[in-house]
Motif scaffolding. Sequence first.
Motif, PDB file in Angstrom:
ATOM      1  N   THR A   1     -20.702  -8.779 -23.438  1.00  0.00           N
ATOM      2  CA  THR A   1     -20.735  -9.237 -24.830  1.00  0.00           C
ATOM      3  C   THR A   1     -21.423 -10.584 -24.965  1.00  0.00           C
ATOM      4  N   GLU A   2     -21.552 -11.306 -23.859  1.00  0.00           N
ATOM      5  CA  GLU A   2     -22.169 -12.625 -23.946  1.00  0.00           C
ATOM      6  C   GLU A   2     -23.633 -12.600 -23.511  1.00  0.00           C
ATOM      7  N   ALA A   3     -24.101 -11.428 -23.079  1.00  0.00           N
ATOM      8  CA  ALA A   3     -25.465 -11.362 -22.561  1.00  0.00           C
ATOM      9  C   ALA A   3     -26.474 -11.562 -23.688  1.00  0.00           C
ATOM     10  N   VAL A   4     -27.328 -12.568 -23.521  1.00  0.00           N
ATOM     11  CA  VAL A   4     -28.406 -12.757 -24.475  1.00  0.00           C
ATOM     12  C   VAL A   4     -29.712 -12.353 -23.804  1.00  0.00           C
ATOM     13  N   GLY A   5     -30.579 -11.733 -24.564  1.00  0.00           N
ATOM     14  CA  GLY A   5     -31.861 -11.318 -24.000  1.00  0.00           C
ATOM     15  C   GLY A   5     -31.795  -9.876 -23.537  1.00  0.00           C
ATOM     16  N   ASP A   6     -32.893  -9.160 -23.752  1.00  0.00           N
ATOM     17  CA  ASP A   6     -32.917  -7.740 -23.441  1.00  0.00           C
ATOM     18  C   ASP A   6     -32.798  -7.477 -21.945  1.00  0.00           C
ATOM     19  N   LEU A   7     -33.423  -8.362 -21.152  1.00  0.00           N
ATOM     20  CA  LEU A   7     -33.442  -8.119 -19.712  1.00  0.00           C
ATOM     21  C   LEU A   7     -32.038  -8.256 -19.126  1.00  0.00           C
ATOM     22  N   TYR A   8     -31.291  -9.244 -19.626  1.00  0.00           N
ATOM     23  CA  TYR A   8     -29.916  -9.459 -19.175  1.00  0.00           C
ATOM     24  C   TYR A   8     -29.065  -8.226 -19.481  1.00  0.00           C
ATOM     25  N   THR A   9     -29.085  -7.790 -20.763  1.00  0.00           N
ATOM     26  CA  THR A   9     -28.309  -6.616 -21.166  1.00  0.00           C
ATOM     27  C   THR A   9     -28.726  -5.396 -20.350  1.00  0.00           C
ATOM     28  N   SER A  10     -30.032  -5.217 -20.228  1.00  0.00           N
ATOM     29  CA  SER A  10     -30.536  -4.054 -19.512  1.00  0.00           C
ATOM     30  C   SER A  10     -30.115  -4.077 -18.043  1.00  0.00           C
TER      31      SER A  10
ATOM     32  N   VAL B   1     -29.555 -12.560  -5.979  1.00  0.00           N
ATOM     33  CA  VAL B   1     -29.618 -13.556  -7.050  1.00  0.00           C
ATOM     34  C   VAL B   1     -29.222 -12.940  -8.389  1.00  0.00           C
ATOM     35  N   TRP B   2     -28.324 -13.613  -9.106  1.00  0.00           N
ATOM     36  CA  TRP B   2     -27.960 -13.162 -10.458  1.00  0.00           C
ATOM     37  C   TRP B   2     -27.949 -14.401 -11.307  1.00  0.00           C
ATOM     38  N   ASN B   3     -29.078 -14.685 -11.937  1.00  0.00           N
ATOM     39  CA  ASN B   3     -29.200 -15.949 -12.641  1.00  0.00           C
ATOM     40  C   ASN B   3     -29.706 -15.754 -14.063  1.00  0.00           C
ATOM     41  N   PRO B   4     -28.806 -15.824 -15.048  1.00  0.00           N
ATOM     42  CA  PRO B   4     -29.204 -15.621 -16.440  1.00  0.00           C
ATOM     43  C   PRO B   4     -30.156 -16.703 -16.933  1.00  0.00           C
ATOM     44  N   VAL B   5     -30.123 -17.889 -16.326  1.00  0.00           N
ATOM     45  CA  VAL B   5     -30.976 -18.977 -16.792  1.00  0.00           C
ATOM     46  C   VAL B   5     -32.441 -18.682 -16.486  1.00  0.00           C
ATOM     47  N   THR B   6     -32.709 -18.226 -15.254  1.00  0.00           N
ATOM     48  CA  THR B   6     -34.089 -17.916 -14.890  1.00  0.00           C
ATOM     49  C   THR B   6     -34.418 -16.436 -15.112  1.00  0.00           C
TER      50      THR B   6
ATOM     51  N   PRO C   1     -35.659  -0.888 -18.761  1.00  0.00           N
ATOM     52  CA  PRO C   1     -36.416  -2.160 -18.751  1.00  0.00           C
ATOM     53  C   PRO C   1     -36.144  -2.988 -17.491  1.00  0.00           C
ATOM     54  N   ALA C   2     -34.879  -3.100 -17.096  1.00  0.00           N
ATOM     55  CA  ALA C   2     -34.549  -3.906 -15.918  1.00  0.00           C
ATOM     56  C   ALA C   2     -35.122  -3.275 -14.662  1.00  0.00           C
TER      57      ALA C   2
END
Lengths: 322, 283
Positions: A278-287, A64-69, A50-51
Amino acid sequence: MNTAAAIDPRHAAGQRLRERLFRAATWVAAFLVLILLGGVAASLVHGAWPALAHFRLHFLTSEVWNPVTDQYGALAAVYGTVVTSIIALAIAIPVSFGIAIFLTELAPAWMKRPVGIAVELLAAVPSIIYGIWGLFVLAPVLQRHVQPWLIDTLGPLPLVGKLFQGPPFGIGILTAGIVLAIMVVPFISAVTRDVFETVPDVLKESGYGLGATTWEVIWQVVVPYARTGMIGGIMLGLGRALGETMAVTFVIGNAHRIGSSLLAPGTTISAAIANEFTEAVGDLYTSSLIALGALLFLITFTVIAAARFMLLRLERRALSSV
Amino acid sequence: MNRRLLRKLTNLVALALSGLATAVGLFFLGAILWTLLSRGLAGMSWALFTAMTPPPGGSGGLLNAIYGSVVMTVIGLLIGGPVGMLAGTYLAEYGRTSPVSAVIRFVNDVLLSAPSIIVGLFVYQLLVIRMGHFSAIAGAVALGIIAIPVTVRTTEDMLNLVPQGMKDASTAMGAYPWRTITSVIYPAARSGIVTGLLLAVARISGETAPLLFTALNNQFWSTNLNAPMANLPVVIFQFALSPYPNWQQLAWSGALLITLSILILSITARVVVSRLGPGGGGR
């Protein structure tokens, strides 16, 4: 076999059945090793898909590594991984070389075994111990004594100066590199010592016979003979440094950015995964984190495979010369 | 004359530097052990082995973490040990010369040095996602996967040490290979194989990265294999990075505990190997 069958056919049949079962069991287990590697590769690609499909090549070129955006790029982590490993090797190669020389050429016989074992025990210490030691003991020492000195003396220099500017954080890329160096020294020195020991005595003796000093024999006879093996050992150490997780996670500072200074905090692929997974929320973050893992797997696999290939060739040569 | 002096000097400097390098290596081993002892011993008490991990500021021990580590290491060994031994047997006996074995040996060596966090990611996707939650069994599987290549390698090496004559003698008496392997070769290589298993335990009992997202952690006593379970490495990781002094102290004590057990295991393994001697298969 024939006599056994003549005595008791059922017994022979039972033996043949067990033979077949046992043989199949060993075969399955051996193939499991192959399947394991394939399975690891497949699951990483599957999880990373997915990523990779979303960011395409940007994943590799973006810092860029931004979990917010929900923007993820691997460049900062790859940079940290590569730079910490380079620092580690720059320190570890000369030290390991020295240890190998000491153990094969200098140490008196009674010292060889205990010192060799002590260095190997360094390799058995779990990586989390290096991490906690690096954070609580090494980092404060570097922050108070070493880094200010580096900033004052090397900072003003042109070109290299940029690497040693900014405040002394204690933790950061340089500290991680030093901890990694301590970790890979046992690996590289053990392999180097072993390949040094494969050098035939006749070769060394002919060097001494010509009047060469110990160092000249080492540099002009032993090293050329053992070169492939030494490079193999170094690459094995590199593979270890690239993939090391816990020791680095403690001391790197976990900042997804590429600073020009080696004293600044950064991150590596494995540290990012360990910290954030373990703190990653959202599929894109985990992927994206799994995609980082896939990248690490690709890099270390290449390095380790090349190292093993070199050592394998060396083994064959040693066998054929016997 | 001058040239000779230069050569002698170079020699002296180079050899002195190599001695120095060794001293530096030993210094760091000493420094790490010293830190562990001085900081870890301060927290050594019975409570460490009898009480659960405490909340911040409270008093407690590491019982649940020690229990979890032992359980997961044992299950990991039960998974990785037999598979590794059988695969090692294949490489040393049945498939000794086959080209497939060469590939398997190579892949095994790659797995031996592969980053352990990758194994964690693999098991996460294989088990944790399917089961829907973190669990001790997932952690044990991850440790088992890490134990496999270690066991394969040592088993093959140790089986190769058994003299060919013993195998031939067994075969000459009409024994099938499986009978020769289980009744002659395994007993002859027993101490070597046990050493390999000890090394595998030493390797997996300190692993942290693969447990982070498989077994996770647990503040409480839990014997449920299907739930997250506390374990020493992850507790050390979390407690050391916490701002609470009592947690940090427990992290140091745990670090001392784990390092001492691993060093004792490694030294025992070495003593066993050196007893074997060259070419011998043990008794």
